[in-house]
Design an enzyme around this catalytic site. Structure first.
Site, mmCIF file in Angstrom:
data_model
loop_
_atom_site.group_PDB
_atom_site.id
_atom_site.type_symbol
_atom_site.label_atom_id
_atom_site.label_comp_id
_atom_site.label_asym_id
_atom_site.label_seq_id
_atom_site.Cartn_x
_atom_site.Cartn_y
_atom_site.Cartn_z
ATOM 1 N N HIS A 242 0.859 -1.359 -0.172
ATOM 2 C CA HIS A 242 -0.082 -0.024 0.142
ATOM 3 C C HIS A 242 0.843 1.304 -0.078
ATOM 4 O O HIS A 242 1.845 1.286 0.555
ATOM 5 C CB HIS A 242 -0.823 -0.213 1.098
ATOM 6 C CG HIS A 242 -1.966 1.079 1.351
ATOM 7 N ND1 HIS A 242 -2.636 1.508 0.263
ATOM 8 C CD2 HIS A 242 -1.913 2.066 2.390
ATOM 9 C CE1 HIS A 242 -3.318 2.707 0.677
ATOM 10 N NE2 HIS A 242 -2.902 2.823 2.073
ATOM 11 N N CYS B 187 -4.157 3.148 -4.799
ATOM 12 C CA CYS B 187 -3.330 4.037 -3.678
ATOM 13 C C CYS B 187 -2.217 4.646 -4.336
ATOM 14 O O CYS B 187 -1.824 5.943 -4.032
ATOM 15 C CB CYS B 187 -2.722 3.009 -2.673
ATOM 16 S SG CYS B 187 -1.846 1.550 -3.054
ATOM 17 N N ASP C 102 -3.784 8.948 3.714
ATOM 18 C CA ASP C 102 -3.832 7.595 3.269
ATOM 19 C C ASP C 102 -5.335 7.426 2.697
ATOM 20 O O ASP C 102 -6.200 7.582 3.033
ATOM 21 C CB ASP C 102 -3.758 6.791 4.573
ATOM 22 C CG ASP C 102 -3.739 5.183 4.281
ATOM 23 O OD1 ASP C 102 -4.351 4.826 3.530
ATOM 24 O OD2 ASP C 102 -2.742 4.762 4.774
#
Length: 219
Positions: free
Chosen positions: A108, A178, A125
């Protein structure tokens, strides 16, 4: 014409063919292919894009930006300050407006942003993971850097560390975007722009990034 260039870049070819090289970095066809739909971006693409942001921000009217490589944070947490002390040779972090720290968490990507002007460290995030520890680690790094390079103590009480909550920033709705979110967070923040994009913009951003990396120029 731009669309055609992107399609051509996604075609099969020699995976090792260099599609762009600048900033002492190289991006191959294989790297560019990570920008195809629903693939995970790799270090090469993210580092090249961050370098493009730094380059753009040298122009009049933009905040001054320093971006660390994706390899900075893992090195810092595994080996401590001494291992990354030389990473800022020739750069005074405290004279920058914004310091971007891309964070790779195994599978990630996220982004930490040190805003020297506002004395904040924020963690962005797109999957709502918590980054309070990351902010604390980066603040300790800044303290060491300040002692080492300017012989000055940073006052903890003057700094704000903040984990951006899901209602504050756009969130991804799949498991693969991401890296693009991380790059676009960095893009908007380094222009002092409000973060207004959403998941729906990701397919367009991916194509745009292909063109920008090949031409070494942000649109």
């Amino acid at each position: 014409a731009m669309e055609r260039e992107v399609v051509a870049a996604f075609r099969d070819g020699n995976p090792d063919e260099i599609m762009s090289s600048a900033f002492k970095l190289r991006v191959t066809r294989e790297d560019i292919h990570t920008l195809q739909n629903l693939r995970w971006l790799n270090d090469e693409v993210i580092n090249f894009y961050m370098s493009l942001l730094v380059e753009r921000n040298k122009k009049e009217g933009y905040p001054s930006v320093h971006a660390f490589s994706t390899f900075f944070y893992p090195k810092l947490i595994s080996e401590g300050y001494k291992a990354v002390r030389r990473w800022t040779r020739g750069v005074d972090l405290f004279k920058q407006d914004i310091v971007l720290v891309p964070i790779h968490l195994r599978v990630h990507w996220a982004l930490a942003v040190i805003d020297i002007r506002k004395m904040t460290i924020k963690y962005f995030d797109s999957m709502a993971q918590k980054g309070s520890k990351i902010c604390e680690t980066l603040f300790r790094y800044l303290q060491e850097e300040s002692r080492e390079k300017r012989n000055q103590e940073l006052n903890v009480s003057e700094w704000t560390l903040h984990n951006m909550e899901p209602h504050e920033i756009p969130q991804q709705t799949n498991g693969s975007d991401c890296g693009v979110f991380t790059c676009k967070f960095a893009d908007y923040i380094s222009r002092d722009e409000p973060i207004t994009f959403t998941q729906n913009n990701m397919p367009y951003f991916r194509k745009k990034m292909v063109w920008e990396i090949i031409h070494q120029q942000l649109l």
